[in-house]
Design a protein around this motif. Structure first.
Motif, PDB file in Angstrom:
ATOM      1  N   HIS A 595       0.860  -1.213   0.099  1.00 60.78           N
ATOM      2  CA  HIS A 595      -0.073  -0.071  -0.142  1.00 60.78           C
ATOM      3  C   HIS A 595       0.913   1.319   0.012  1.00 60.78           C
ATOM      4  N   GLU A 596       1.801   1.219   0.926  1.00 62.37           N
ATOM      5  CA  GLU A 596       3.034   2.274   0.784  1.00 62.37           C
ATOM      6  C   GLU A 596       3.465   2.502  -0.562  1.00 62.37           C
ATOM      7  N   ALA A 597       4.029   1.240  -0.999  1.00 65.14           N
ATOM      8  CA  ALA A 597       4.615   1.269  -2.389  1.00 65.14           C
ATOM      9  C   ALA A 597       3.793   1.962  -3.565  1.00 65.14           C
ATOM     10  N   MET A 598       2.627   1.575  -3.371  1.00 61.36           N
ATOM     11  CA  MET A 598       1.621   2.230  -4.256  1.00 61.36           C
ATOM     12  C   MET A 598       1.851   3.669  -4.326  1.00 61.36           C
ATOM     13  N   GLU A 599       1.872   4.433  -3.313  1.00 59.92           N
ATOM     14  CA  GLU A 599       2.100   5.765  -3.313  1.00 59.92           C
ATOM     15  C   GLU A 599       3.369   6.163  -4.009  1.00 59.92           C
ATOM     16  N   SER A 600       4.429   5.803  -3.552  1.00 57.80           N
ATOM     17  CA  SER A 600       5.834   5.978  -3.873  1.00 57.80           C
ATOM     18  C   SER A 600       6.074   5.643  -5.219  1.00 57.80           C
ATOM     19  N   GLY A 601       5.328   4.556  -5.797  1.00 60.71           N
ATOM     20  CA  GLY A 601       5.604   3.708  -7.110  1.00 60.71           C
ATOM     21  C   GLY A 601       6.686   2.928  -6.994  1.00 60.71           C
ATOM     22  N   SER A 602       7.376   2.659  -5.973  1.00 60.04           N
ATOM     23  CA  SER A 602       8.871   1.525  -5.925  1.00 60.04           C
ATOM     24  C   SER A 602       8.284   0.565  -5.206  1.00 60.04           C
ATOM     25  N   PHE A 603       8.607  -0.629  -5.710  1.00 59.95           N
ATOM     26  CA  PHE A 603       8.486  -1.797  -4.984  1.00 59.95           C
ATOM     27  C   PHE A 603       9.318  -2.592  -5.003  1.00 59.95           C
ATOM     28  N   MET A 604       9.791  -3.375  -3.619  1.00 54.01           N
ATOM     29  CA  MET A 604      10.911  -4.315  -3.671  1.00 54.01           C
ATOM     30  C   MET A 604      10.534  -5.761  -3.625  1.00 54.01           C
ATOM     31  N   LEU A 605      11.156  -6.442  -4.617  1.00 54.16           N
ATOM     32  CA  LEU A 605      10.456  -7.954  -4.755  1.00 54.16           C
ATOM     33  C   LEU A 605      11.837  -9.049  -4.069  1.00 54.16           C
ATOM     34  N   GLY A 611      17.329 -15.331  -2.484  1.00 53.75           N
ATOM     35  CA  GLY A 611      17.929 -14.290  -1.307  1.00 53.75           C
ATOM     36  C   GLY A 611      17.876 -12.831  -2.056  1.00 53.75           C
ATOM     37  N   ASP A 612      17.803 -12.632  -3.403  1.00 54.75           N
ATOM     38  CA  ASP A 612      18.022 -11.422  -4.292  1.00 54.75           C
ATOM     39  C   ASP A 612      16.790 -10.322  -3.715  1.00 54.75           C
ATOM     40  N   MET A 613      17.278  -9.203  -3.674  1.00 52.21           N
ATOM     41  CA  MET A 613      16.223  -8.129  -3.472  1.00 52.21           C
ATOM     42  C   MET A 613      16.153  -7.368  -4.892  1.00 52.21           C
ATOM     43  N   ILE A 614      14.828  -7.357  -5.603  1.00 50.37           N
ATOM     44  CA  ILE A 614      15.019  -6.848  -6.843  1.00 50.37           C
ATOM     45  C   ILE A 614      14.221  -5.682  -6.947  1.00 50.37           C
ATOM     46  N   PRO A 615      14.391  -4.463  -7.414  1.00 46.57           N
ATOM     47  CA  PRO A 615      13.711  -3.104  -7.278  1.00 46.57           C
ATOM     48  C   PRO A 615      12.826  -3.174  -8.723  1.00 46.57           C
ATOM     49  N   LEU A 616      11.567  -2.635  -8.279  1.00 49.77           N
ATOM     50  CA  LEU A 616      10.510  -2.654  -9.271  1.00 49.77           C
ATOM     51  C   LEU A 616      10.014  -1.199  -9.282  1.00 49.77           C
ATOM     52  N   ARG A 617       9.243  -1.124 -10.498  1.00 47.85           N
ATOM     53  CA  ARG A 617       8.316   0.286 -10.079  1.00 47.85           C
ATOM     54  C   ARG A 617       6.891   0.070 -10.738  1.00 47.85           C
ATOM     55  N   ILE A 618       5.884   0.595 -10.438  1.00 44.64           N
ATOM     56  CA  ILE A 618       4.671   0.322 -10.725  1.00 44.64           C
ATOM     57  C   ILE A 618       4.433   0.925 -11.996  1.00 44.64           C
ATOM     58  N   PHE A 619       3.759   0.361 -13.080  1.00 43.35           N
ATOM     59  CA  PHE A 619       3.478   1.132 -14.452  1.00 43.35           C
ATOM     60  C   PHE A 619       1.763   1.416 -14.331  1.00 43.35           C
ATOM     61  N   ALA A 620       1.514   2.237 -13.393  1.00 39.60           N
ATOM     62  CA  ALA A 620       0.074   2.593 -13.651  1.00 39.60           C
ATOM     63  C   ALA A 620      -0.130   4.156 -13.253  1.00 39.60           C
ATOM     64  N   SER A 621      -1.235   4.814 -13.761  1.00 37.97           N
ATOM     65  CA  SER A 621      -1.218   6.276 -13.565  1.00 37.97           C
ATOM     66  C   SER A 621      -2.015   6.102 -12.164  1.00 37.97           C
ATOM     67  N   GLU A 622      -1.932   7.375 -11.461  1.00 38.77           N
ATOM     68  CA  GLU A 622      -2.604   7.449 -10.292  1.00 38.77           C
ATOM     69  C   GLU A 622      -3.938   7.023 -10.197  1.00 38.77           C
ATOM     70  N   ALA A 623      -4.766   7.220 -11.070  1.00 35.31           N
ATOM     71  CA  ALA A 623      -6.279   6.766 -11.180  1.00 35.31           C
ATOM     72  C   ALA A 623      -6.258   5.220 -11.274  1.00 35.31           C
ATOM     73  N   GLN A 624      -5.284   4.546 -11.763  1.00 32.31           N
ATOM     74  CA  GLN A 624      -5.125   3.308 -11.952  1.00 32.31           C
ATOM     75  C   GLN A 624      -4.717   2.623 -10.575  1.00 32.31           C
ATOM     76  N   ARG A 625      -3.798   3.300  -9.881  1.00 30.87           N
ATOM     77  CA  ARG A 625      -3.198   2.844  -8.671  1.00 30.87           C
ATOM     78  C   ARG A 625      -4.461   2.660  -7.668  1.00 30.87           C
ATOM     79  N   LYS A 626      -5.248   3.590  -7.661  1.00 27.83           N
ATOM     80  CA  LYS A 626      -6.418   3.592  -6.821  1.00 27.83           C
ATOM     81  C   LYS A 626      -7.368   2.456  -7.101  1.00 27.83           C
ATOM     82  N   THR A 627      -7.845   2.098  -8.298  1.00 25.40           N
ATOM     83  CA  THR A 627      -8.420   0.902  -8.899  1.00 25.40           C
ATOM     84  C   THR A 627      -7.834  -0.246  -8.440  1.00 25.40           C
ATOM     85  N   ILE A 628      -6.274  -0.258  -8.470  1.00 25.54           N
ATOM     86  CA  ILE A 628      -5.823  -1.607  -8.085  1.00 25.54           C
ATOM     87  C   ILE A 628      -5.756  -2.142  -6.799  1.00 25.54           C
TER      88      ILE A 628
END
Ligand code: MIC
Ligand code: SF4
Length: 639
Positions: A595-605, A611-628
């Protein structure tokens, strides 16, 4: 600073946002279009919104995909579509009336309008100067409810045409040249706008062929100006009053410009298994051909069939070739019947197929094992024809007809025929009798195949599960959700879900549903251009039903990204494309703090297995983030 035609039309329809490339905007939709394979779900979703009748200017429901009717499912779907159309104020185009994009061009498409269709080839209407976009069924249902369409303001690429096509070279060769140049990936959120002196040498059906296959480049739409040729076409269709002249300003500024001299183009073919794998017919000459199919929404107009018939006239199809011809619409079929074209085709040995999508979507005419099939359609994706071992080549009607006679790949310029007398007639057949106009009285019929649109749950705070599949570049929606024989389950999600990724991994569905039943969240790992091709939202709905919560990819195509967001699946992109190699199928994966990552757009997988930490970013507009976060658009509109 002058405006592009695309931005003129977008600003006429802008409801929200700033019209600057890359910004999120929403626009008013004038016309909508659905076809049966996406339409059943779209109207079930529309019903779930509890809106009494369609609110947009014109809504048409076509039946053209599932017309083979083996079993009761297709007919039941047609009956649902006919009755819901009557109830909700939608024009119903009966089976047999033709392929949605061809019929739309003949009967409804108008310059200056916006059109949203639940089919990726909706941009065909760009040939008449309509801003036409393909989308998932849910987006079209929302547009029918009068809700503006959310999109990203596109970059506009100017394709400047000069010169004139040489004999036996046609619109299909133009779009194959465009595909050879721009490819099938990396054109997301782009409009191809055609200008230049060469435009006036092309008829509206030619332009429609070109706009149609822009979909294969992945663009939002393709757009031609509306000029004297447009007026002429509308008048021939008896719709002259809808004409409106439209063009870009002389000094319009584009994001990119590409010059194409029409007189330099030669006959081309897209080779297996991608429309972007283009070679000249000359390079393929002499290759044995087993099947030739002329039709589909790309090349089934009156002129396409006239030219093919003129080449075939007086000759006979080669003994080892099967030739099939599917006229694009009932109007086309009636015209070729009246003027003797049909007779020429039949005499030459053609099998006359229904005016429908048919072979293009693998519903019938599957080619033989390891055979070569030449088709005038727009997609030759792996296994789409129904025969995985076959090689499908996409060509013009001229190349198709010439090769049907010789039995080998043949440059039509060498066929020894003269087609210079083939001209557009003064008027085109325009018969409205296969449309049913709404009376708002029908009782909606629901056969046993008609289910409910499934809903997702709100996005969990943390996701924990496995990489249920890892796929390569350019996975199409045909890979994700096969059509053809499986398409009759479009309104039955539990059944259709059994076939997710069928052509590449037959165990996927069982594996995913078992993981879902253990309470795990599923991940799909993909490379570039994931979700190319069709607008079918089932490529999101069925994985959702199987418990998929995130697609992690190097890049995701526009319509599929929107479908994922609409159904509450996270579209995530690798920050570093090379990280794709660090995840293996079956790895245990976790994302916390979604939920917090949705706001910043940055996710950590967290790949728990390595044991790897893999940085990801969301590909969605602000409106789409609310939808998700809410678990999809249906949950959102029902609130
Ligand atoms: C296609 O050509 O792939 C289809 C079938 O027309 C699809 C729609 C669908 O899957 O129903 C499309 O192009 O969007
Ligand atoms: Fe129908 Fe083929 Fe066109 Fe899709 S691409 S709408 S299946 S004819």
């Amino acid at each position: 600073m002058g405006q592009t035609l695309a931005y003129k039309l977008l600003s006429e329809h802008l409801v929200d946002g700033t019209l600057r490339s890359g910004e999120s905007i929403s626009i008013r939709i004038d016309h909508t279009l659905t076809q049966d394979a996406t339409g059943t779900m779209a109207y079930l979703e529309f019903e779930a919104m509890d809106v009494d009748r369609v609110r947009n200017e014109l809504a048409v429901s076509y039946i053209d995909h599932n017309t083979i009717q083996i079993g009761y499912e297709n007919f039941d779907d047609h009956e649902y579509l006919r009755t819901i159309a009557d109830r909700k104020g939608i024009i119903f185009s009966r089976p047999g009336n033709g392929i949605c994009h061809q019929v739309n061009l003949e009967h409804f498409a108008l310059p200056g309008k916006t059109l949203l269709g639940s089919d990726s080839h909706t941009p065909t209407a760009g040939g008449i100067g309509c801003f036409a976009i393909g989308a998932g069924g849910l987006d079209v249902a929302l547009a029918m409810a009068g809700i503006p369409f959310q999109m990203v303001a596109p970059r506009v690429v100017n394709i400047r045409l000069s010169g004139k096509l040489r004999p036996f070279v046609s619109a299909k060769d133009v779009i194959l040249s465009v595909l050879a140049h721009f490819g099938t990936k990396g054109n997301v959120n782009t409009v191809f706008e055609y200008t230049g002196s060469g435009v006036s040498t092309l008829s509206v059906p030619d332009r429609a062929t070109i706009a149609n296959m822009g979909a294969e480049c992945g663009v939002t739409t393709s757009l031609f100006p509306s000029d004297e040729k447009t007026r002429e076409f509308l008048e021939k269709e008896g719709r002259g009053e809808g004409f409106r002249a439209l063009s870009a300003d002389e000094d319009a500024v584009y994001d990119d410009v590409w010059d194409l001299d029409l007189s330099s183009i030669e006959p081309l073919a897209a080779c297996p298994h991608s429309p972007g794998n283009v070679k000249s017919v000359g390079e393929l000459e002499g290759m044995k051909v087993n099947q030739v199919l002329i039709g589909s929404c790309t090349n089934s107009s009156y002129m396409d069939l006239r030219k093919a018939a003129e080449i075939l006239d007086g000759s006979h199809v080669h003994p080892s070739v099967e030739l099939g011809v599917a006229p694009g619409s009932r109007d086309v079929l009636m015209m070729i019947t009246e003027d003797g074209t049909l007779e020429k085709l039949i005499k030459a040995g053609a099998r006359i197929l229904e005016t429908a999508c048919g072979f293009c979507i693998g519903s019938h005419q599957s080619p033989g094992t390891e055979s070569v099939s030449l088709r005038t359609s727009n997609r030759n994706f792996y296994a789409r024809s129904g025969t995985a071992s076959a090689s499908v080549y996409l060509v013009s009607p001229e190349t198709a007809a010439a090769s049907a006679i010789t039995g080998v790949f043949t440059d039509p310029r060498k066929c020894g025929k003269d087609i210079s007398s083939v001209k557009m007639p003064d008027s085109l057949m325009h018969d409205d009798s296969m449309f049913i106009y709404p009376t708002f009285t029908a009782e909606v019929k629901r056969g046993p195949n008609i289910g409910q649109p499934p809903r997702n749950t709100a996005l969990p705070e943390s996701l924990h599960g496995r990489a249920l599949i890892k796929v390569e570049d350019r996975i199409t929606t045909d890979h994700i959700m096969p059509a053809g024989a499986r398409m009759k389950y479009r309104s039955n999600i539990p059944e259709y879900s059994k076939y997710v990724f069928e052509s590449i991994d037959q165990d996927f569905s069982g594996r995913a549903s078992a993981a879902r039943d253990r309470g795990e969240h599923g991940f799909i790992i993909a490379r570039q251009s994931y979700g190319q091709g069709s607008s079918r939202e089932h490529a999101a709905i069925c994985p959702m039903y199987l418990g998929i919560k995130a697609v992690v990819a190097v890049s995701i195509e526009r319509i599929h990204q929107a479908n994922l967001a609409n159904f509450g699946i996270l579209p995530l992109l690798f920050e570093n494309a090379d990280d794709y190699d660090r995840i293996s199928e079956g790895d245990e994966l976790e994302i916390t703090g979604t939920h917090e990552a949705m706001e910043s757009g940055s996710f950590m997988l967290h790949d728990i297995t390595t044991g790897d930490m893999i940085p990801l970013r969301i590909f969605a507009s602000e409106a789409q983030r609310k939808t998700i976060l809410l678990g999809g658009r249906l949950n959102e509109v029902a609130l």
